[in-house]
Structures are given as C-alpha cells and as structure tokens.
Design an enzyme around this catalytic site. Structure first.
Site, PDB file in Angstrom:
ATOM      1  N   CYS A   2       0.846  -1.186   0.000  1.00 55.85           N
ATOM      2  CA  CYS A   2       0.000   0.000   0.000  1.00 55.85           C
ATOM      3  C   CYS A   2       0.887   1.244   0.000  1.00 55.85           C
ATOM      4  O   CYS A   2       1.980   1.251   0.547  1.00 55.85           O
ATOM      5  CB  CYS A   2      -0.945   0.094   1.202  1.00 55.85           C
ATOM      6  SG  CYS A   2      -2.106  -1.252   1.303  1.00 55.85           S
ATOM      7  N   ARG A  27       3.533   0.047  -5.096  1.00 52.95           N
ATOM      8  CA  ARG A  27       3.380  -0.549  -3.770  1.00 52.95           C
ATOM      9  C   ARG A  27       2.084  -1.356  -3.639  1.00 52.95           C
ATOM     10  O   ARG A  27       1.872  -2.057  -2.651  1.00 52.95           O
ATOM     11  CB  ARG A  27       3.386   0.549  -2.700  1.00 52.95           C
ATOM     12  CG  ARG A  27       4.629   1.399  -2.721  1.00 52.95           C
ATOM     13  CD  ARG A  27       4.551   2.486  -1.676  1.00 52.95           C
ATOM     14  NE  ARG A  27       4.584   1.917  -0.348  1.00 52.95           N
ATOM     15  CZ  ARG A  27       5.681   1.611   0.322  1.00 52.95           C
ATOM     16  NH1 ARG A  27       6.852   1.849  -0.231  1.00 52.95           N
ATOM     17  NH2 ARG A  27       5.632   1.087   1.515  1.00 52.95           N
ATOM     18  N   TRP A  74      -2.814  -2.639  -1.690  1.00 50.72           N
ATOM     19  CA  TRP A  74      -2.493  -4.047  -1.903  1.00 50.72           C
ATOM     20  C   TRP A  74      -3.248  -4.773  -0.794  1.00 50.72           C
ATOM     21  O   TRP A  74      -2.894  -4.680   0.377  1.00 50.72           O
ATOM     22  CB  TRP A  74      -0.989  -4.275  -1.779  1.00 50.72           C
ATOM     23  CG  TRP A  74      -0.561  -5.659  -2.170  1.00 50.72           C
ATOM     24  CD1 TRP A  74      -0.182  -6.091  -3.406  1.00 50.72           C
ATOM     25  CD2 TRP A  74      -0.450  -6.803  -1.310  1.00 50.72           C
ATOM     26  NE1 TRP A  74       0.147  -7.422  -3.374  1.00 50.72           N
ATOM     27  CE2 TRP A  74      -0.012  -7.890  -2.102  1.00 50.72           C
ATOM     28  CE3 TRP A  74      -0.697  -7.029   0.056  1.00 50.72           C
ATOM     29  CZ2 TRP A  74       0.205  -9.162  -1.579  1.00 50.72           C
ATOM     30  CZ3 TRP A  74      -0.478  -8.305   0.572  1.00 50.72           C
ATOM     31  CH2 TRP A  74      -0.034  -9.349  -0.259  1.00 50.72           C
ATOM     32  N   ASN A 100      -1.208   2.288   5.645  1.00 54.37           N
ATOM     33  CA  ASN A 100      -0.346   1.235   5.105  1.00 54.37           C
ATOM     34  C   ASN A 100       0.136   0.413   6.288  1.00 54.37           C
ATOM     35  O   ASN A 100       0.738   0.961   7.212  1.00 54.37           O
ATOM     36  CB  ASN A 100       0.852   1.859   4.369  1.00 54.37           C
ATOM     37  CG  ASN A 100       1.923   0.836   4.050  1.00 54.37           C
ATOM     38  OD1 ASN A 100       1.615  -0.329   3.808  1.00 54.37           O
ATOM     39  ND2 ASN A 100       3.171   1.255   4.055  1.00 54.37           N
ATOM     40  N   GLY A 101      -0.142  -0.896   6.276  1.00 52.76           N
ATOM     41  CA  GLY A 101       0.279  -1.752   7.394  1.00 52.76           C
ATOM     42  C   GLY A 101      -0.832  -2.733   7.722  1.00 52.76           C
ATOM     43  O   GLY A 101      -1.733  -2.966   6.903  1.00 52.76           O
ATOM     44  N   GLU A 482      18.159 -15.965  -8.775  1.00 50.05           N
ATOM     45  CA  GLU A 482      17.597 -14.660  -9.097  1.00 50.05           C
ATOM     46  C   GLU A 482      16.974 -14.664 -10.499  1.00 50.05           C
ATOM     47  O   GLU A 482      15.910 -14.089 -10.720  1.00 50.05           O
ATOM     48  CB  GLU A 482      18.691 -13.590  -8.971  1.00 50.05           C
ATOM     49  CG  GLU A 482      18.284 -12.201  -9.381  1.00 50.05           C
ATOM     50  CD  GLU A 482      17.074 -11.641  -8.634  1.00 50.05           C
ATOM     51  OE1 GLU A 482      16.648 -12.238  -7.633  1.00 50.05           O
ATOM     52  OE2 GLU A 482      16.526 -10.621  -9.084  1.00 50.05           O
ATOM     53  N   LYS A 486      13.050 -13.693 -11.356  1.00 53.47           N
ATOM     54  CA  LYS A 486      12.642 -12.623 -12.288  1.00 53.47           C
ATOM     55  C   LYS A 486      11.585 -13.152 -13.249  1.00 53.47           C
ATOM     56  O   LYS A 486      10.564 -12.528 -13.477  1.00 53.47           O
ATOM     57  CB  LYS A 486      13.820 -12.115 -13.118  1.00 53.47           C
ATOM     58  CG  LYS A 486      14.759 -11.130 -12.509  1.00 53.47           C
ATOM     59  CD  LYS A 486      14.193  -9.823 -12.080  1.00 53.47           C
ATOM     60  CE  LYS A 486      13.536  -9.817 -10.754  1.00 53.47           C
ATOM     61  NZ  LYS A 486      14.117  -9.831  -9.534  1.00 53.47           N
ATOM     62  N   GLU A 489       8.108 -14.013 -11.530  1.00 56.03           N
ATOM     63  CA  GLU A 489       7.283 -12.942 -10.964  1.00 56.03           C
ATOM     64  C   GLU A 489       6.645 -12.046 -12.019  1.00 56.03           C
ATOM     65  O   GLU A 489       5.579 -11.490 -11.783  1.00 56.03           O
ATOM     66  CB  GLU A 489       8.029 -12.127  -9.900  1.00 56.03           C
ATOM     67  CG  GLU A 489       9.197 -11.337 -10.358  1.00 56.03           C
ATOM     68  CD  GLU A 489       9.950 -10.686  -9.201  1.00 56.03           C
ATOM     69  OE1 GLU A 489       9.371 -10.469  -8.133  1.00 56.03           O
ATOM     70  OE2 GLU A 489      11.135 -10.389  -9.401  1.00 56.03           O
ATOM     71  N   HIS A 505      19.204 -35.806  -8.693  1.00 56.41           N
ATOM     72  CA  HIS A 505      18.643 -36.193  -7.387  1.00 56.41           C
ATOM     73  C   HIS A 505      17.151 -35.881  -7.316  1.00 56.41           C
ATOM     74  O   HIS A 505      16.576 -35.870  -6.228  1.00 56.41           O
ATOM     75  CB  HIS A 505      19.410 -35.487  -6.265  1.00 56.41           C
ATOM     76  CG  HIS A 505      20.847 -35.873  -6.236  1.00 56.41           C
ATOM     77  ND1 HIS A 505      21.287 -37.069  -5.713  1.00 56.41           N
ATOM     78  CD2 HIS A 505      21.936 -35.251  -6.718  1.00 56.41           C
ATOM     79  CE1 HIS A 505      22.597 -37.149  -5.856  1.00 56.41           C
ATOM     80  NE2 HIS A 505      23.019 -36.058  -6.469  1.00 56.41           N
ATOM     81  N   LYS A 604       5.812  -3.984  -4.249  1.00 55.19           N
ATOM     82  CA  LYS A 604       7.259  -3.908  -4.139  1.00 55.19           C
ATOM     83  C   LYS A 604       7.763  -4.035  -2.714  1.00 55.19           C
ATOM     84  O   LYS A 604       8.706  -4.735  -2.430  1.00 55.19           O
ATOM     85  CB  LYS A 604       7.756  -2.599  -4.737  1.00 55.19           C
ATOM     86  CG  LYS A 604       9.262  -2.564  -4.795  1.00 55.19           C
ATOM     87  CD  LYS A 604       9.766  -1.639  -5.834  1.00 55.19           C
ATOM     88  CE  LYS A 604      11.250  -1.758  -5.999  1.00 55.19           C
ATOM     89  NZ  LYS A 604      11.652  -3.038  -6.596  1.00 55.19           N
TER      90      LYS A 604
HETATM   91  C1  F6R Z   1      11.802  -9.391  -6.435  1.00 57.90           C
HETATM   92  C2  F6R Z   1      11.696  -8.408  -5.370  1.00 57.90           C
HETATM   93  C3  F6R Z   1      11.477  -8.895  -3.993  1.00 57.90           C
HETATM   94  C4  F6R Z   1      12.321  -8.071  -3.016  1.00 57.90           C
HETATM   95  C5  F6R Z   1      12.000  -8.482  -1.575  1.00 57.90           C
HETATM   96  C6  F6R Z   1      12.868  -7.750  -0.584  1.00 57.90           C
HETATM   97  O1  F6R Z   1      12.031  -8.806  -7.676  1.00 57.90           O
HETATM   98  O2  F6R Z   1      11.771  -7.225  -5.607  1.00 57.90           O
HETATM   99  O3  F6R Z   1      11.758 -10.246  -3.883  1.00 57.90           O
HETATM  100  O4  F6R Z   1      13.666  -8.289  -3.296  1.00 57.90           O
HETATM  101  O5  F6R Z   1      10.665  -8.212  -1.312  1.00 57.90           O
HETATM  102  O6  F6R Z   1      12.708  -6.374  -0.679  1.00 57.90           O
HETATM  103  P1  F6R Z   1      13.763  -5.398  -0.029  1.00 57.90           P
HETATM  104  O7  F6R Z   1      15.046  -5.561  -0.762  1.00 57.90           O
HETATM  105  O8  F6R Z   1      13.172  -4.033  -0.196  1.00 57.90           O
HETATM  106  O9  F6R Z   1      13.910  -5.797   1.402  1.00 57.90           O
END
Ligand code: F6R
Length: 609
Positions: A2, A27, A74, A100-101, A482, A486, A489, A505, A604
């Site tokens: 949010c 967000r 969100w 937000n929270g 990673e 990517k 997601e 395995h 995010k």
């Molecule tokens: C993936 C992504 C998330 C963040 C995770 C941690 O692309 O962005 O997996 O990496 O939510 O976020 P931070 O780095 O802000 O603690």
C-alpha cells in the site's frame, strides 16, 4: 505494501494526490482512493482497480480542496473492491484515514466499537482506526489520535483528516515507512520519496511511533506520549528524472538499462588510489569487525536474499569466512544460534521489509553488530543498524528488482574483497587485479545489454514454455536463483533454479519437451560438468539456452542458443550473467501481455508479514 500520500497547501490537492499515487502505485494497485477537505466537508472518491479507474471516475468532476489524503492498495483484509478501498471514514464522514500496514487486533476492536454504535462498511482492518479516532474525539484531534494509537497493535503509516481542522493533516508511523516533505508554503506525506521529488527535496523521516501534524507552513512532531519533539529536514539527493520512465516502455526496462551507471555510482565512493595502488574504503564501517568476525550471517528476502547467497560464495572465496545466508522470515522464527563473533548483514533495497527488520532486531538483541546494505537513506533499517553501506541505485520503481540486485552485489563484493585483504586471504597483486575487474564491470554491463535484441527474439520463441529451469554451479547457481525469480514474478511462467549437480537427485523428473533449460555457464573449472548437465536435459526433450562468457566457443555446439556475456572472472560473473536473464524475463512478460512493472499479486515493498 500500500502507498499513502497527503497534501496541505495552497494548490488544489486532487491532481497532486493522483500524481503522487502514480509514483506509489508500485506498492499496490488493486484499488485507489482520495479524500479532500473543503468548506467543512470531506469528500471521498475511491475505485477498485488500477489508479486509472479512479482517474476516470474523477474526470468530469471538480473536487476542490487544498488539503487531502490518498491511497493505493495491496489488499490484506478484505478483497479488492470499491468498499474496501481507502480512505475509510467514521459513520458521519467527518474523519478520514488512509493506512499502510496491518492492525493485528482489528477484530477485537471492531467488536468493541460495534457494541458502542459504530457501523462498519468494509472488511478492512483500517476502518477501525477511523471509528476509534472518532470514539476518542472530543474536539482535540491530536489527543484523539494519541488515544486511538494506544489501542492499536500492528504496523501502520497513517494519514488522518478531520472536518473540524481544515488547515491540517495528522500523520503517524509505526513499523511502516513514512516520509514528510516540506515545500514552499506546502507540506506532504508519502510512503516513499519518489512521490515527493517533484515538489521538494527537503524531507523529514519521523521516528517510529512519532506523530506529525502538517500545516501549510510547518510540521509539528510529537512523541508517543504527546510531547513535542524537534526534527530537522534532510536533503534528498535523488534526481527528479529518476522516478520517470524517460522514454522507456516500462520502469523495469529503464532500470535494467540504468545498471551500468548504478554500478559505477555504487562502486566509485569506495575506491581510491592510483592504478596498481588502489584500495577499497568504507568510512562508514569499523573494519575491525571483519578482522575479528568468526562468521557472517546474512539475512534478507527475495532478490536481496539471492544477493546474500552470492555474497556467501564471495566471502568464503575471498575472505575464507564462514557465511550463513538465510531468508529473514525463517531466521526470525527458528532458534538461530548466534555467536559473539558473528557479523550480521541485513540486505534490503527498501530498508522497510518487515521480516528483514525483525531479523535484524533479533540479531541486535543477541548483541551482534548489524550492518545494513540498503538503497534508501532514512529507511528504518538504515536507522536501526549499527552501520550502513548504501547502494546507489537511485529509486527502483518497477516491482521486480533489477538494479537494486546488481548494486547489492557490488557492495557485497567490495566488502568481501576488503575482508579478504584485511584477513590476509587475498594477496596484494590479486587485490589490485580484483579491484580493476570491479572497475571494469559497469562498461561490461553496458556490453551485456547489447544482447537485448537477441533476447527479445529468444523470448518470442520461448514465452509459452510450460516450465523454465535455470541451473548452474557455484556462483552460477546463486545467480540462477535470481534469474528464475525474475521470470516467474513477471511472466507467471513456472520457473525454478537448480544447482546443476542436484538435477539427478530429483528435478530431472520434471523435464520434457515443454521445458526450456537455461544454463548459466561461467565457472571455467566446471565447464565439462555443466556441459554434461545440458546434454542430459536436451536428451530428455528440453530446449537449451546457455548464458556464458566463453566466447571461445566451448558451448557453441552444446545448447540450441547461446548468449555471450563479456569476459569476467568466475567469482564476479553474477554481476553480468543476470542481465540477459532480466531482459529475457522482461520480454517474456511483454509477449504474454503482462505489465512487467505491476505483476499480479505482488507489491514492491513487503512491509507486512
Ligand atoms: C523481487 C523483489 C522482492 C524483493 C524483496 C525484498 O524482484 O523485488 O523479492 O527483493 O521483497 O525487498 P527489499 O530488498 O526491499 O527488502
């Protein structure tokens, strides 16, 4: 999750709030709303869906007022709907709240308030806040907010409007991010700095539990018991353009292309000296920590955790230090064994991730030194850690992290090398060679981006694959994690990463002709082994794409397609090998008609558990 915003000033609030919400939409984007205060009335407009739905609803009506709050959601409690969108109000609509929270005790409060006549209109936890403030309100808004806060359990950043006080807005933060901006005859709140950059660079970062009362010309701060405290503004250095798309179709594509600069910006402040006599500096650190450390514990979430796994390999390789890299949500709930000589590193782009903060707090309680690697000055993690190293990625708006990852790697590599030098595990000559190699990385990242067109074509061929497996060994395995994240997601393709040695395995049972196997092959000593793994997958029907720095042609016959990255030492390869994977994921998402900047179900900044 949010995003909240707010405005007090002389300009019309509605366009400013909408504009700020656009910067915060990363967000959360399942619904949005605003409340504007004018002529003794609070007018609320909200809509399910992305912000543009709210904009359409507002088109054709003039919502005047120079004080207002806004929210992009969100969903946690209650499905995305018009009714559950914020702002929420008390029954008479004289108090409006954005949040937000999460309010953890909202169910109990809801019953308590309902018994006292409050009629609820949403399934949200937030609505109790509006009713609670109303319950305590006897003409003194600050007092009512203070009383209400005493009853709330959980995390919150709040913006509160009250019809009786048309000149002000009350904001609060506890365990959720909030920035207060001070402009010329106007003040702002937002969950994140990019929402304010257009208007001001002078910001306050309220402490946890603090209340800010914003007027047009000043902001008053109060601690939890209502006592006034003084706060000074800090200047934000990010430039305005950093939060705009700058001609790119999406923020994600822009941020992928910003990596050469972000890497150079992150590296530059830490290197000094002339060729052959360079050194790595961390003025912000006590380097004795690395000399005396018996072990390093890294905690983080998601992409930042993957950076932590690369760092594990790097610290072990360069500094011969044992490292544990743990998912923050696991670390905080198991019974981690801490040792007096542990050095604890928390990695977080936002510096606001709830689990990472909780893990760092737990580590601090066990007397470990906490070093934060974060991108956001003034973030909660930066303020709570003993020491901070900043990545200089600039604002990262796209939900899927790209430049934050590579700049985290840059910081962590610098730390690992410095630790190696201090501990005598890296020779003087090697140290110089490694520094030179890191200095060459930004230019090599620029070269790696040139594979863009071939990756776009590759995505056009493979975007419909049922499953995509990434595999590698050593540093390539860490980077594969990673790469797989990517792709999953933003393209919603089932993708997983495997340590290549683990294939037989179990995971190989999943492989068939609907599979794309992406192999990261940059570890020179393991070329033969990884080539055998590729052959095993191909013989079971998988299409094979290989990402390698070997231009000599070792893998030319091995895969169906090869993407060549610039020559790089094995240990530093994740800094480059992830770039083609980011581009591949981006183009797969576009091929599938997804918005790569706003993937479904994601937000995010995960500021709630
Ligand atoms: C993936 C992504 C998330 C963040 C995770 C941690 O692309 O962005 O997996 O990496 O939510 O976020 P931070 O780095 O802000 O603690």
């Amino acid at each position: 999750m949010c995003g909240i915003t707010g405005y007090v000033g002389c300009r019309q609030a509605t366009p400013l709030l909408i504009n700020a919400l656009k910067k915060l939409e990363y967000r959360g984007y399942d619904s949005a709303g605003i409340a504007v205060l004018d002529a003794g009335e609070i007018t609320v407009r909200k809509a399910k869906g992305m912000l543009k739905v709210l904009e359409q609803r507002l088109a054709g009506e003039t919502l005047s007022g120079t004080v207002g709050i806004g929210h992009t959601r969100w969903a946690t409690h209650g499905e995305p709907s018009d009714g559950n969108a914020h702002p929420h109000t008390n029954v008479s609509g004289t108090i409006a709240v954005v949040h937000n929270g999460i309010i953890e005790n909202y169910a109990r409060l809801k019953d308590w308030l309902a018994e006292r006549g409050a009629a609820f209109r949403s399934q949200t936890d937030t609505e109790v806040i509006a009713h609670l403030i109303n319950y305590y309100y006897k003409g003194d808004l600050l007092h009512a907010v203070l009383q209400a806060l005493r009853r709330l359990e959980g995390s919150y950043a709040l913006g509160v409007l009250c019809r009786d006080f048309p000149d002000r807005l009350v904001a609060v933060r506890k365990d959720s991010p909030l920035v207060v901006g001070k402009g010329q005859d106007e003040t702002f709140i937002a969950s994140d700095v990019p929402a304010l950059l257009e208007h001001t660079r002078e910001v306050y970062y309220p402490d946890d539990g603090e209340i800010a009362v914003l007027y047009r010309d000043r902001v008053d701060f109060f601690a939890g018991e209502g006592e006034k405290v003084s706060r000074a503004t800090q200047r934000v250095e990010w430039d305005v353009g950093a939060a705009e798309k700058g001609g790119y179709a999406h923020f994600m594509l822009k941020e992928i292309h910003e990596q050469p600069k972000a890497l150079a910006d992150t590296l530059r402040p830490h290197i000094a000296g002339t060729d052959g006599h360079k050194d790595i500096f961390f003025e912000e650190l006590c380097l004795d920590d690395f000399k005396t450390a018996g072990r390093i514990v890294i905690v983080a979430c998601g992409t930042a955790w993957h950076a932590g796994i690369v760092a594990k390999y790097a610290f072990e390789h360069f500094a011969r230090l044992p490292v544990e890299a743990d998912v923050a949500s696991e670390y905080r709930y198991r019974s981690p064994v801490s040792r007096p000589a542990d050095l604890f590193i928390a990695v977080s782009q936002s510096g606001e991730t709830a689990d990472t903060l909780a893990a760092a707090r737990l580590a601090k309680r066990s007397a470990a030194k906490v070093l934060a690697v974060t991108n956001v000055v003034g973030s909660t993690l930066a303020r709570e850690a003993d020491r901070v190293v900043y990545t200089r990625a600039g604002p990262e708006i796209a939900v899927a992290s790209t430049k934050a990852f590579t700049t985290q790697l840059m910081c962590l590599y610098l730390l690992a090398l410095k630790a190696g030098q201090l501990r005598g595990t890296v020779s003087a000559d090697d140290y110089q060679a490694y520094i030179a190699e890191l200095e060459a990385i930004p230019a090599k990242a620029e070269t790696a981006l040139k594979a863009k067109e071939s990756l776009q074509k590759c995505a056009a061929r493979h975007f419909n694959k049922a499953k995509v497996f990434f595999m590698g060994r050593q540093f390539d395995y860490a980077a594969s994690l990673e790469c797989a994240l990517k792709l999953k997601e933003i393209s919603y393709t089932h993708s997983e990463a495997f340590a290549a040695g683990e294939l037989k395995h179990g995971p190989i049972a999943l492989v068939d002709e609907r599979t794309l196997a992406v192999t990261l092959a940059t570890q020179r000593g393991l070329f033969d082994k990884i080539a055998s793994n590729v052959a095993e997958l191909k013989s079971r029907g998988a299409a094979a794409l290989i990402i390698t720095q070997d231009a000599g042609g070792y893998f030319a016959q091995c895969g169906d397609e090869t993407v060549v990255i610039p020559d790089v030492r094995d240990a530093f390869s994740p800094l480059l090998s992830v770039i083609p994977a980011q581009l591949f994921a981006y183009y797969c998402a576009v091929q599938r008609g997804n918005d790569p900047d706003k993937p479904r179900n994601l937000a995010k900044s995960v500021t709630v558990e």
